[in-house]
Scaffold this motif. Structure first.
Motif, PDB file in Angstrom:
ATOM      1  N   SER A  24      19.954  37.164  42.767  1.00  0.00           N
ATOM      2  CA  SER A  24      20.206  36.992  44.196  1.00  0.00           C
ATOM      3  C   SER A  24      21.417  37.792  44.651  1.00  0.00           C
ATOM      4  CB  SER A  24      20.493  35.523  44.504  1.00  0.00           C
ATOM      5  OG  SER A  24      19.390  34.730  44.178  1.00  0.00           O
ATOM      6  N   SER A  25      21.413  38.139  45.943  1.00  0.00           N
ATOM      7  CA  SER A  25      22.650  38.715  46.454  1.00  0.00           C
ATOM      8  C   SER A  25      23.536  37.547  46.883  1.00  0.00           C
ATOM      9  CB  SER A  25      22.371  39.689  47.594  1.00  0.00           C
ATOM     10  OG  SER A  25      22.057  38.985  48.751  1.00  0.00           O
ATOM     11  N   ILE A  26      24.774  37.585  46.413  1.00  0.00           N
ATOM     12  CA  ILE A  26      25.680  36.457  46.610  1.00  0.00           C
ATOM     13  C   ILE A  26      26.936  36.962  47.301  1.00  0.00           C
ATOM     14  CG2 ILE A  26      26.850  34.522  45.464  1.00  0.00           C
ATOM     15  CD1 ILE A  26      25.159  35.217  42.963  1.00  0.00           C
ATOM     16  N   SER A  27      27.401  36.180  48.261  1.00  0.00           N
ATOM     17  CA  SER A  27      28.657  36.593  48.886  1.00  0.00           C
ATOM     18  C   SER A  27      29.592  35.403  49.034  1.00  0.00           C
ATOM     19  CB  SER A  27      28.391  37.238  50.247  1.00  0.00           C
ATOM     20  OG  SER A  27      27.711  36.328  51.080  1.00  0.00           O
ATOM     21  N   LEU A  28      30.855  35.711  49.207  1.00  0.00           N
ATOM     22  CA  LEU A  28      31.861  34.693  49.473  1.00  0.00           C
ATOM     23  C   LEU A  28      32.423  34.957  50.868  1.00  0.00           C
ATOM     24  CD1 LEU A  28      33.969  34.533  46.170  1.00  0.00           C
ATOM     25  CD2 LEU A  28      31.968  33.171  46.798  1.00  0.00           C
ATOM     26  N   VAL A  29      32.621  33.879  51.625  1.00  0.00           N
ATOM     27  CA  VAL A  29      33.158  34.044  52.977  1.00  0.00           C
ATOM     28  C   VAL A  29      34.447  33.238  53.082  1.00  0.00           C
ATOM     29  CG1 VAL A  29      32.648  33.905  55.433  1.00  0.00           C
ATOM     30  CG2 VAL A  29      30.783  34.123  53.782  1.00  0.00           C
ATOM     31  N   HIS A  62      43.072  34.552  42.082  1.00  0.00           N
ATOM     32  CA  HIS A  62      43.768  35.691  41.500  1.00  0.00           C
ATOM     33  C   HIS A  62      42.871  36.376  40.479  1.00  0.00           C
ATOM     34  CE1 HIS A  62      48.085  34.498  42.794  1.00  0.00           C
ATOM     35  NE2 HIS A  62      47.367  35.005  43.763  1.00  0.00           N
ATOM     36  N   ALA A  63      43.457  37.337  39.769  1.00  0.00           N
ATOM     37  CA  ALA A  63      42.634  38.211  38.938  1.00  0.00           C
ATOM     38  C   ALA A  63      41.686  37.463  38.001  1.00  0.00           C
ATOM     39  CB  ALA A  63      43.538  39.143  38.147  1.00  0.00           C
ATOM     40  N   ARG A  64      42.210  36.483  37.285  1.00  0.00           N
ATOM     41  CA  ARG A  64      41.367  35.872  36.273  1.00  0.00           C
ATOM     42  C   ARG A  64      40.235  35.035  36.898  1.00  0.00           C
ATOM     43  NH1 ARG A  64      44.655  32.712  32.110  1.00  0.00           N
ATOM     44  NH2 ARG A  64      46.090  34.413  32.574  1.00  0.00           N
ATOM     45  N   PRO A  65      40.553  34.134  37.851  1.00  0.00           N
ATOM     46  CA  PRO A  65      39.457  33.403  38.499  1.00  0.00           C
ATOM     47  C   PRO A  65      38.475  34.347  39.196  1.00  0.00           C
ATOM     48  CG  PRO A  65      41.593  32.521  39.181  1.00  0.00           C
ATOM     49  CD  PRO A  65      41.874  33.673  38.294  1.00  0.00           C
ATOM     50  N   ALA A  66      38.998  35.361  39.858  1.00  0.00           N
ATOM     51  CA  ALA A  66      38.123  36.307  40.554  1.00  0.00           C
ATOM     52  C   ALA A  66      37.199  36.982  39.549  1.00  0.00           C
ATOM     53  CB  ALA A  66      38.952  37.342  41.307  1.00  0.00           C
ATOM     54  N   GLY A  67      37.759  37.332  38.391  1.00  0.00           N
ATOM     55  CA  GLY A  67      36.954  37.955  37.342  1.00  0.00           C
ATOM     56  C   GLY A  67      35.846  37.025  36.869  1.00  0.00           C
ATOM     57  N   LYS A  68      36.200  35.752  36.726  1.00  0.00           N
ATOM     58  CA  LYS A  68      35.190  34.789  36.263  1.00  0.00           C
ATOM     59  C   LYS A  68      34.074  34.627  37.281  1.00  0.00           C
ATOM     60  CE  LYS A  68      37.611  32.011  32.871  1.00  0.00           C
ATOM     61  NZ  LYS A  68      38.509  30.901  32.649  1.00  0.00           N
ATOM     62  N   ALA A  89      30.148  38.743  45.980  1.00  0.00           N
ATOM     63  CA  ALA A  89      30.672  37.870  44.926  1.00  0.00           C
ATOM     64  C   ALA A  89      30.553  38.500  43.548  1.00  0.00           C
ATOM     65  CB  ALA A  89      29.948  36.529  44.945  1.00  0.00           C
ATOM     66  N   LYS A  90      29.829  39.620  43.449  1.00  0.00           N
ATOM     67  CA  LYS A  90      29.698  40.267  42.143  1.00  0.00           C
ATOM     68  C   LYS A  90      30.810  41.289  41.902  1.00  0.00           C
ATOM     69  CE  LYS A  90      24.794  39.415  42.111  1.00  0.00           C
ATOM     70  NZ  LYS A  90      23.411  39.891  42.025  1.00  0.00           N
ATOM     71  N   SER A  91      31.687  41.438  42.890  1.00  0.00           N
ATOM     72  CA  SER A  91      32.744  42.440  42.762  1.00  0.00           C
ATOM     73  C   SER A  91      34.113  41.774  42.684  1.00  0.00           C
ATOM     74  CB  SER A  91      32.702  43.391  43.968  1.00  0.00           C
ATOM     75  OG  SER A  91      33.942  44.050  44.104  1.00  0.00           O
ATOM     76  N   ILE A  92      34.779  41.957  41.556  1.00  0.00           N
ATOM     77  CA  ILE A  92      36.116  41.368  41.386  1.00  0.00           C
ATOM     78  C   ILE A  92      37.070  41.923  42.436  1.00  0.00           C
ATOM     79  CG2 ILE A  92      36.716  43.072  39.610  1.00  0.00           C
ATOM     80  CD1 ILE A  92      38.660  41.126  38.406  1.00  0.00           C
ATOM     81  N   LEU A  93      36.901  43.220  42.748  1.00  0.00           N
ATOM     82  CA  LEU A  93      37.813  43.843  43.715  1.00  0.00           C
ATOM     83  C   LEU A  93      37.624  43.228  45.094  1.00  0.00           C
ATOM     84  CD1 LEU A  93      37.452  47.516  42.506  1.00  0.00           C
ATOM     85  CD2 LEU A  93      39.330  45.941  42.081  1.00  0.00           C
ATOM     86  N   ASP A  94      36.342  43.049  45.470  1.00  0.00           N
ATOM     87  CA  ASP A  94      36.055  42.416  46.754  1.00  0.00           C
ATOM     88  C   ASP A  94      36.664  41.020  46.825  1.00  0.00           C
ATOM     89  OD1 ASP A  94      34.752  44.430  47.948  1.00  0.00           O
ATOM     90  OD2 ASP A  94      32.917  43.315  48.375  1.00  0.00           O
ATOM     91  N   ILE A  95      36.461  40.261  45.751  1.00  0.00           N
ATOM     92  CA  ILE A  95      36.949  38.877  45.762  1.00  0.00           C
ATOM     93  C   ILE A  95      38.473  38.852  45.898  1.00  0.00           C
ATOM     94  CG2 ILE A  95      37.040  36.692  44.490  1.00  0.00           C
ATOM     95  CD1 ILE A  95      34.421  37.562  43.113  1.00  0.00           C
ATOM     96  N   LEU A  96      39.120  39.783  45.193  1.00  0.00           N
ATOM     97  CA  LEU A  96      40.586  39.841  45.291  1.00  0.00           C
ATOM     98  C   LEU A  96      41.031  40.110  46.728  1.00  0.00           C
ATOM     99  CD1 LEU A  96      41.661  41.780  42.067  1.00  0.00           C
ATOM    100  CD2 LEU A  96      42.288  39.454  42.698  1.00  0.00           C
ATOM    101  N   THR A  97      40.289  40.964  47.422  1.00  0.00           N
ATOM    102  CA  THR A  97      40.721  41.303  48.784  1.00  0.00           C
ATOM    103  C   THR A  97      40.546  40.134  49.752  1.00  0.00           C
ATOM    104  OG1 THR A  97      38.573  42.267  49.298  1.00  0.00           O
ATOM    105  CG2 THR A  97      40.278  43.781  48.563  1.00  0.00           C
TER     106      THR A  97
END
Lengths: 594, 102
Positions: B45-50, B29-35, B58-66
């Motif tokens: 490095s370019s970092i991503s979450l799958v 959620h918002a807070r973990p995603a923000g962290k 992984a550097k975008s809170i909005l992306d992580i939320l989606t």
């Protein structure tokens, strides 16, 4: 005549006259949309990033001023700052400036739309709701870009704040010494705006429709928190009238406050306890200042709102113990959680109730979620060791519910006993009477509990079947409806028959027209917003039970609200001419719409 | 992108990946995603979450939320770049600590 008179829900009383100052205006309607020449693109990109950086810097400095007790506000601001730094938002907007040649504000709007599309596809309702945060952040940047900036911290002279909505972050930023009143489009009775206005002792209206259409920056406005009205650009005569009214109200307020610490005792020696409804522990000072003899209703919902995780037992117990200890030996009545499932989207999923007012809320919700319920019960029990604490359950509809709730309480007590934690084993337990069903079986319910508290706001809504925030039917919301009065009488009689105390919380308790009737019924205590206490105590001290009983008998014989209104008006005119002036507006909505 | 291409990406030089569990009570959620976003932004490095075939920055809170990764879901951290190893490790620690929530 004034330009226009708007109405709203008064959440803080008083009268303020001043210049309108808009913050958080809904700027979408005027969002500039144009394309720019290729040569100007780099400059526009810089402007975009500067706006992001400026907003971020502003939030960073606000964040530093957020006190520890408002931790959830602070965390919300943190989330907003992370969004501002997110390349997805600023980067996407930059792309639109570069590739399509859009002006920065429009480009950002397109970037927000993209996010809306991405979020809209998500099932988790909590995450879908975070789109609101993206909107808040984008709004702040757009306001900078458009130059509509109205810096909350830069209010130069005393002003009446007009806003679409006020967020917790805004309230930290506002320079309170310059603010004379508030009016917002959004917000209800328990909104943040109301809490803040009451603590500042200034009037506030929420739910003012079309506020932004009818009022402009710099307009002269009168906020009448007594009548729930905003008078826009009043005439000379209206202004004179209101100036006089405001001055009189000020004098009246000061006068009644001088005597507010005296007991609420009628001429002929009957005592009624006058208690306060509060939402935050911080309000205690106002309660004691205004002569409150205790807390008759502590609404415990605030700790659960505007946050993701549920509060822990420790967190609740800290607050509750503070409250019990500060008020001790005065009484504090805790109302267990009175929220609907809709407020717990993050933790409990979406229910999609078509009629939440009659849905899974209050005690029903707690009984369905015993873990959450017991956490709160344990915290309240722990506080009971530090003061004069009572507990009551909201929205009780039958005997079985009371027994179930009490069974959880017994279990919480047993746990604490095993753990060796102190609590008051004799803590009084009561219920709120808010449903017509509870009224009808009051004599049975009285056998189960130590006290009743009549919640008239809900009782009126449920018994007349009217949502008072619904403009089409709100005229039917009538505290002095014969059905309301009979219900209250029935409950008071049932309580006294069983030898238990009965209290009343709800706006009726702070309505000078209704209080003499309540006294006539023999109510033991009334609980109201702290600001109303001095006035109500004054009325009680200037009346006698004989007159009140007579009035009660007369109104119970009336078949229509208008008859009853006439009788209470006559009574007030006769005994309290001063009050008529300030409170007659309370009786204005007694006729059907024209 | 075909399955084959995806594997190729993973095996290309400097790309590290690790699977982690979303172990906190409410998911990303918002807070973990923000962290996560804040921490990811500290690395070059370019970092991503799958998560469930969806790969986001992984550097975008909005992306992580989606991603809408709920409690108990498995998420893969991928990093490419000079400090990829440090990045993966630091994010793994953040997930393991349940985002430092009380």
């Amino acid at each position: 005549m004034a330009d226009i008179i708007l109405t709203g829900i008064s959440v803080a009383t008083g009268i303020a006259i001043g210049k309108a100052y808009f913050v958080n205006r809904n700027h979408q309607a005027h969002l500039p949309r144009h394309t720019i020449a290729a040569s100007l693109v780099p400059g526009e990109v810089d402007r975009l990033h500067e706006a992001f950086a400026t907003v971020e810097a502003e939030l960073a400095s606000i964040r530093k001023q957020v006190p520890d007790e408002l931790k959830s506000h602070g965390l919300l601001i943190d989330t907003h700052r992370t969004m501002l730094k997110d390349p997805k938002l600023s980067g996407a907007a930059e792309e639109y400036v570069r590739t399509l040649g859009l002006n920065a504000a429009w480009a950002l709007e397109k970037a927000v739309s993209d996010q809306e599309a991405a979020f809209g596809a998500i099932k988790d309702p909590y995450i879908r709701e975070r789109m609101q945060d993206v909107r808040v952040v984008a709004d702040k940047v757009q306001v900078k870009l458009i130059g509509l900036d109205n810096d909350l911290s830069a209010i130069s002279s005393r002003a009446i704040i007009m806003a679409h909505d006020l967020t917790p972050a805004d309230t930290v930023e506002l320079q309170v010494d310059k603010i004379m009143g508030f009016a917002t489009v959004r917000g209800g009775k328990t909104s943040h705006t109301g809490i803040m206005a009451r603590s500042l002792g200034i009037p506030a209206l929420v739910g003012v429709d079309k506020l932004e259409d009818h009022i402009h920056d710099g307009d002269l406005v009168i906020i009448d928190g007594l009548a729930g009205k905003i008078v826009v650009n009043p005439t000379e005569t209206e202004l004179e009238d209101y100036n006089e009214r405001a001055a009189n109200f000020e004098i009246y307020t000061r006068k009644i406050k001088r005597h507010c610490q005296l007991p609420a005792e009628t001429f002929d020696g009957s005592r009624v306890q006058v208690l306060a409804n509060i939402e935050l522990v911080e309000e205690v000072a106002t309660v004691i200042d205004n002569g409150g003899e205790g807390i008759g209703l502590y609404r415990t919902e605030y700790a659960y709102l505007n946050r993701i995780e549920l509060p822990t037992e420790e967190e609740l117990a800290d607050k509750y113990i503070d409250l019990a200890a500060i008020m001790s030996p005065r009484k504090v009545v805790f109302r267990s959680l009175d929220l609907g499932a809709d407020k717990f989207i993050a933790s409990y999923g979406e229910l999609n109730e078509t009629n939440p007012a009659m849905g899974l809320r209050a005690i029903r919700f707690c009984l369905k979620n015993p873990q959450l319920f017991k956490t709160q019960l344990r915290a309240i029990l722990r506080a009971s060791a530090y003061g004069n604490v009572s507990l009551m359950f909201p929205m009780i509809s039958g005997v079985k519910e009371v027994r179930q709730a009490k069974a959880w309480l017994a279990q919480a007590k047993a746990e604490l006993r095993r753990e060796g934690v102190q609590y008051d084993p004799d803590m009084p337990v009561g219920i709120m009477i808010e449903l017509p069903a509870a009224v009808m079986i009051a004599e049975y319910l009285a056998q189960e509990v130590d006290f009743f508290s009549i919640g008239t706001n809900d009782l009126i809504q449920y018994s007349i079947g009217v949502d008072r925030t619904n403009h089409h039917v709100s005229y039917l919301y009538q505290p002095l409806h014969p059905a309301t009065l009979r219900s209250i009488k029935l409950v008071v009689d049932a309580a006294h028959q069983a030898g238990i105390e009965v209290s009343l919380c709800g706006e009726v308790a702070s309505d000078p027209f209704c209080v003499p009737i309540l006294l006539g019924m023999g109510i033991d205590s009334i609980s109201m917003t702290p600001q109303a206490i001095p006035g109500i105590k004054r009325i009680i001290r200037q009346t006698n039970m004989h007159d009140c009983r007579k009035l009660l008998k007369d109104v119970l014989g009336c078949r229509t609200v208008s008859r009853i209104n006439n009788l209470v008006m006559d009574n007030i005119f006769k005994h309290f001419p001063e009050e008529v002036d300030f409170f007659s507006s309370l009786l204005e909505n007694d006729e059907s719409p024209t | 992108m075909t399955e084959e291409n995806g594997t190729m990406d993973l095996e290309s030089e400097g790309c590290l990946s690790r699977q982690v569990v979303v172990a906190n009570e409410h998911g990303l959620h918002a807070r973990p995603a923000g962290k996560v976003a804040q921490q990811a932004q500290c690395f070059k490095s370019s970092i991503s979450l799958v998560h469930q075939d969806q790969e986001v920055d992984a550097k975008s809170i909005l992306d992580i939320l989606t991603l809408a990764a709920g409690p108990g879901n498995i998420v893969e951290i991928r990093a490419t770049g000079s400090d990829a190893e440090a990045a993966v490790e630091s994010l793994e620690r953040l997930f393991a600590s349940r985002f430092e929530e009380g």
